[in-house]
Design a protein around this motif. Structure first.
Motif, PDB file in Angstrom:
ATOM      1  N   SER A   1     -72.965 -29.998  -1.923  1.00 57.63           N
ATOM      2  CA  SER A   1     -73.830 -31.125  -1.616  1.00 57.63           C
ATOM      3  C   SER A   1     -73.943 -31.311  -0.111  1.00 57.63           C
ATOM      4  CB  SER A   1     -73.303 -32.408  -2.255  1.00 57.63           C
ATOM      5  OG  SER A   1     -74.274 -33.439  -2.198  1.00 57.63           O
TER       6      SER A   1
ATOM      7  N   ALA B   1     -72.101 -48.339  -5.545  1.00 51.69           N
ATOM      8  CA  ALA B   1     -73.188 -47.420  -5.192  1.00 51.69           C
ATOM      9  C   ALA B   1     -72.641 -46.122  -4.623  1.00 51.69           C
ATOM     10  CB  ALA B   1     -74.136 -48.096  -4.195  1.00 51.69           C
TER      11      ALA B   1
ATOM     12  N   ARG C   1     -70.946 -43.977  -7.420  1.00 52.89           N
ATOM     13  CA  ARG C   1     -71.955 -43.414  -8.339  1.00 52.89           C
ATOM     14  C   ARG C   1     -72.719 -42.266  -7.671  1.00 52.89           C
ATOM     15  NH1 ARG C   1     -74.268 -47.674  -8.895  1.00 52.89           N
ATOM     16  NH2 ARG C   1     -76.072 -47.431  -7.523  1.00 52.89           N
ATOM     17  N   ILE C   2     -73.082 -42.446  -6.403  1.00 52.43           N
ATOM     18  CA  ILE C   2     -73.832 -41.414  -5.674  1.00 52.43           C
ATOM     19  C   ILE C   2     -72.993 -40.140  -5.532  1.00 52.43           C
ATOM     20  CG2 ILE C   2     -74.677 -40.828  -3.356  1.00 52.43           C
ATOM     21  CD1 ILE C   2     -75.719 -43.787  -3.253  1.00 52.43           C
TER      22      ILE C   2
ATOM     23  N   ASP D   1     -79.142 -39.902  -0.697  1.00 52.96           N
ATOM     24  CA  ASP D   1     -78.810 -41.082  -1.490  1.00 52.96           C
ATOM     25  C   ASP D   1     -77.903 -42.058  -0.743  1.00 52.96           C
ATOM     26  OD1 ASP D   1     -80.327 -39.852  -3.404  1.00 52.96           O
ATOM     27  OD2 ASP D   1     -78.637 -39.115  -4.569  1.00 52.96           O
ATOM     28  N   LEU D   2     -76.909 -41.548  -0.006  1.00 50.72           N
ATOM     29  CA  LEU D   2     -76.073 -42.462   0.770  1.00 50.72           C
ATOM     30  C   LEU D   2     -76.870 -43.116   1.886  1.00 50.72           C
ATOM     31  CD1 LEU D   2     -72.627 -40.639   1.202  1.00 50.72           C
ATOM     32  CD2 LEU D   2     -73.180 -42.553  -0.311  1.00 50.72           C
TER      33      LEU D   2
ATOM     34  N   ASP E   1     -72.882 -38.409  -8.980  1.00 50.64           N
ATOM     35  CA  ASP E   1     -74.176 -37.814  -9.335  1.00 50.64           C
ATOM     36  C   ASP E   1     -74.440 -36.542  -8.536  1.00 50.64           C
ATOM     37  OD1 ASP E   1     -74.566 -39.897 -11.079  1.00 50.64           O
ATOM     38  OD2 ASP E   1     -76.006 -40.975  -9.825  1.00 50.64           O
ATOM     39  N   ASN E   2     -74.130 -36.581  -7.254  1.00 55.01           N
ATOM     40  CA  ASN E   2     -74.484 -35.436  -6.406  1.00 55.01           C
ATOM     41  C   ASN E   2     -73.504 -34.274  -6.537  1.00 55.01           C
ATOM     42  OD1 ASN E   2     -77.004 -35.919  -4.612  1.00 55.01           O
ATOM     43  ND2 ASN E   2     -75.971 -37.898  -4.733  1.00 55.01           N
TER      44      ASN E   2
ATOM     45  N   TRP F   1     -74.417 -34.477   2.859  1.00 55.39           N
ATOM     46  CA  TRP F   1     -74.221 -35.920   3.030  1.00 55.39           C
ATOM     47  C   TRP F   1     -74.763 -36.319   4.394  1.00 55.39           C
ATOM     48  CZ3 TRP F   1     -72.814 -37.525  -1.583  1.00 55.39           C
ATOM     49  CH2 TRP F   1     -72.041 -36.685  -2.406  1.00 55.39           C
TER      50      TRP F   1
ATOM     51  N   PRO G   1     -83.723 -36.665  -8.401  1.00 58.08           N
ATOM     52  CA  PRO G   1     -82.453 -35.943  -8.292  1.00 58.08           C
ATOM     53  C   PRO G   1     -82.322 -34.757  -9.251  1.00 58.08           C
ATOM     54  CG  PRO G   1     -82.059 -38.289  -8.112  1.00 58.08           C
ATOM     55  CD  PRO G   1     -83.522 -38.130  -8.441  1.00 58.08           C
TER      56      PRO G   1
ATOM     57  N   ALA H   1     -78.506 -46.146   0.499  1.00 55.87           N
ATOM     58  CA  ALA H   1     -77.669 -47.102  -0.220  1.00 55.87           C
ATOM     59  C   ALA H   1     -77.140 -48.201   0.686  1.00 55.87           C
ATOM     60  CB  ALA H   1     -76.497 -46.368  -0.876  1.00 55.87           C
TER      61      ALA H   1
ATOM     62  N   ASN I   1     -79.378 -34.386   0.305  1.00 56.74           N
ATOM     63  CA  ASN I   1     -79.138 -35.529  -0.563  1.00 56.74           C
ATOM     64  C   ASN I   1     -79.172 -36.754   0.356  1.00 56.74           C
ATOM     65  OD1 ASN I   1     -77.558 -37.684  -1.650  1.00 56.74           O
ATOM     66  ND2 ASN I   1     -75.679 -36.511  -1.317  1.00 56.74           N
TER      67      ASN I   1
END
Length: 556
Positions: free
Chosen positions: A329, A310, A313-314, A300-301, A317-318, A331, A281, A304, A298
């Motif tokens: 960002s 989660a 936090r994601i 991350d989702l 962070d993003n 998604w 990241p 997850a 990104n």
């Protein structure tokens, strides 16, 4: 690379907005599985053109076309024979121009896939390289190395490809070429000026045809430095990917994208780009910088579990990473490479965090007893409304607006993904998320075309067909349409403020008094005060059902 570009064509009827991408909803079309216009079982550009009104009804801002270039389909079109043409099975350049014009007229931008890490082995350059001698300029466009052992009969290293099996292939004269993916996908040598210049020509070719942006496949893999001594696979796996790895995420890759950015900025509005860069990241902002591609995926989702901690936090962070790059960002929950999120959320999380979710289920043929189909869709809709409420751009994958699950039960002789054939019994491949869409409830292909589809469609597609859902105000399709319409009306900036909430409730506020509240737990919880604008499941009284997201007009 063939094809002849017309004069520069400005996007017809679209506002000259250089920042349209910052909060766009982008709909990914996998052309071979979207709509079949000529009845040969394979989706095509005329088929997509026939569904422009459907795309307009969704209120998406842009359509991303996965590869439609000439290809032998060794990897679903990501093995490109010619970067400046259309696969004859999918149409012509005239068909492409007509599709771009129709999408622009309907208020949607167009993004196309660029596959720069490798060509196909049918590409004219590679055919020339195989016919040329060692050390020739033709071979220098790719990554050739001498083999080891008597006569070079052993590969230069024991590297394994992403799809399984060796990553080096012999050509019969003691040399081997690198293909990190399928054997039919030889890696290009991006130290070669001719390679760099030709891709600049390709970017101009599509930009001149009115393309608004580009999705860059394997964006972190172009710059390579192998050196004289190649490490073995075990050593390669242990090397950090912080800028100096031989294959991945090298700092020099950004010199390539600086040249691309100069091309993008020569258009008005500037062409956009988004990097598919599987990097740490902290390394993502450089890909998304204004001097580079401008945006980076990104995922991350997508990786997850449906979990309050989660997800929060994601998001934190993003949004921090986006602020570092000056970008917005991205998604995403589903795409052409992963198990559909309605199915992922309906399966028990894997025991091993490194295990790809759903792989064991798919290998077992997807027995229904292992899938909570209704629960998976309920969580998927809650996650989608959560995602659509976030600042930044959202990427949707074709069919998710119909609530489609993964198609698990595909006979071996009908599968197409090289990952399945190169990793028997280990990787079932990605065919299950690429099954052609159901448009009507009738066979033979649920309105996809006039004949059978190139991948088998299950009987349960009939009840989820677009024509069926179109008439149902409570359908998944209707929910997506309402959500995208409301998103357009409510967007008022990129700020996000967390509101106090107790686990497993997650509550954030957007500019203009718009709140997004998700109950990640199974039991109802008190609903914050406000007017319910939209909900992923029915809401009654002052309780928010489990695994449900609501959009509120806040009372404060």
């Amino acid at each position: 690379m063939s094809g002849e570009a017309p004069g520069v064509r400005p996007p017809g009827g679209l506002p000259d907005d250089a920042d349209w991408w910052r909060h766009a909803v982008v709909y990914q079309v996998y052309p071979r599985s979207f709509a079949d216009g000529d009845g040969d079982g394979v989706g095509d550009l005329p088929g997509i053109l026939s569904r422009v009104d459907y795309l307009r009804s969704l209120r998406v801002d842009a359509v991303w076309l996965s590869p439609f270039y000439p290809s032998a389909l060794a990897d679903g079109g990501y093995d490109v024979d010619d970067y400046r043409n259309v696969d004859p099975r999918l149409g012509t350049l005239d068909d492409f121009d007509a599709l771009v014009a129709a999408l622009h007229a309907a208020g949607m931008r167009v993004i196309v896939d660029i596959v720069p890490n490798h060509t196909s082995n049918k590409h004219e350059w590679f055919r020339e390289a195989i016919a040329a001698p060692k050390g020739s300029p033709a071979r220098n466009r790719y990554i050739f190395r001498d083999g080891v052992g008597p006569g070079g009969t052993e590969p230069p290293a024991d590297w394994t490809s992403a799809f399984g099996g060796p990553a080096w292939e012999p050509v019969g004269d003691g040399q081997w070429y690198l293909h990190y993916f399928a054997t039919e996908q030889p890696d290009l040598n991006w130290d070669n000026r001719e390679v760099r210049d030709d891709f600049l020509t390709t970017l101009r070719f599509w930009s001149d045809r009115g393309v608004d942006g580009f999705r860059i496949d394997v964006a972190h893999g172009l710059a390579k430095h192998l050196g004289e001594e190649l490490p073995d696979q075990a050593t390669l796996d242990e090397l950090p990917r912080g800028g100096g790895h031989p294959l991945w995420d090298r700092d020099e890759v950004h010199d390539i994208y600086a040249e691309w950015r100069a091309v993008f900025n020569s258009y008005s509005p500037p062409r956009t780009a988004v990097a598919e860069a599987w990097v740490e990241p902290a390394r993502r902002p450089r890909y998304a910088s204004p001097e580079g591609l401008g945006q980076a995926f990104n995922f991350d989702l997508l990786e997850a579990d449906f979990d309050a901690g989660a997800f929060r936090r994601i998001v934190d962070d993003n949004l921090d990473l986006a602020a570092q790059s000056g970008s917005s960002s991205t998604w995403v929950l589903s795409n052409h490479d992963v198990v559909r999120h309605a199915t992922r959320y309906g399966l028990r999380p894997p025991d091993d965090a490194s295990e790809k979710r759903g792989s064991a289920w798919l290998l077992a043929g997807g027995p229904e007893r292992d899938l909570d189909r209704a629960g998976g869709l309920r969580r998927a809709l809650a996650a989608t409304l959560f995602l659509l409420g976030l600042p930044g751009s959202a990427y949707l994958y074709q069919g998710e607006e119909l609530g489609l699950h993964e198609v698990a039960d595909i006979p071996p002789d009908r599968r197409q993904d090289p990952a399945y054939f190169r990793n028997p019994g280990v990787d079932v491949g990605r065919d299950g998320c690429r099954v052609p869409l159901p448009w009507t409830p009738e066979r033979p292909s649920f309105g996809f075309g006039s004949g059978d589809a190139h991948l088998p469609q299950p009987d349960w597609f009939a009840g989820l067909a677009a024509a069926v859902q179109d008439r149902d105000p409570a359908s998944t399709l209707s929910l997506y349409r309402k959500a995208l319409r409301l998103r357009h009306e409510l967007l008022g900036g990129e700020a996000l403020e967390w509101a106090p909430s107790d686990f497993p409730l997650v509550h954030f506020r957007r500019p203009g008094g718009w709140d997004v509240v998700t109950n990640f737990g199974p039991e109802p919880l008190p609903l914050p005060t406000g007017q319910v604008l939209l909900a992923s499941a029915p809401v009654e009284g002052d309780r928010l059902p489990g695994e449900t997201t609501v959009w509120l007009r806040s009372a404060g």
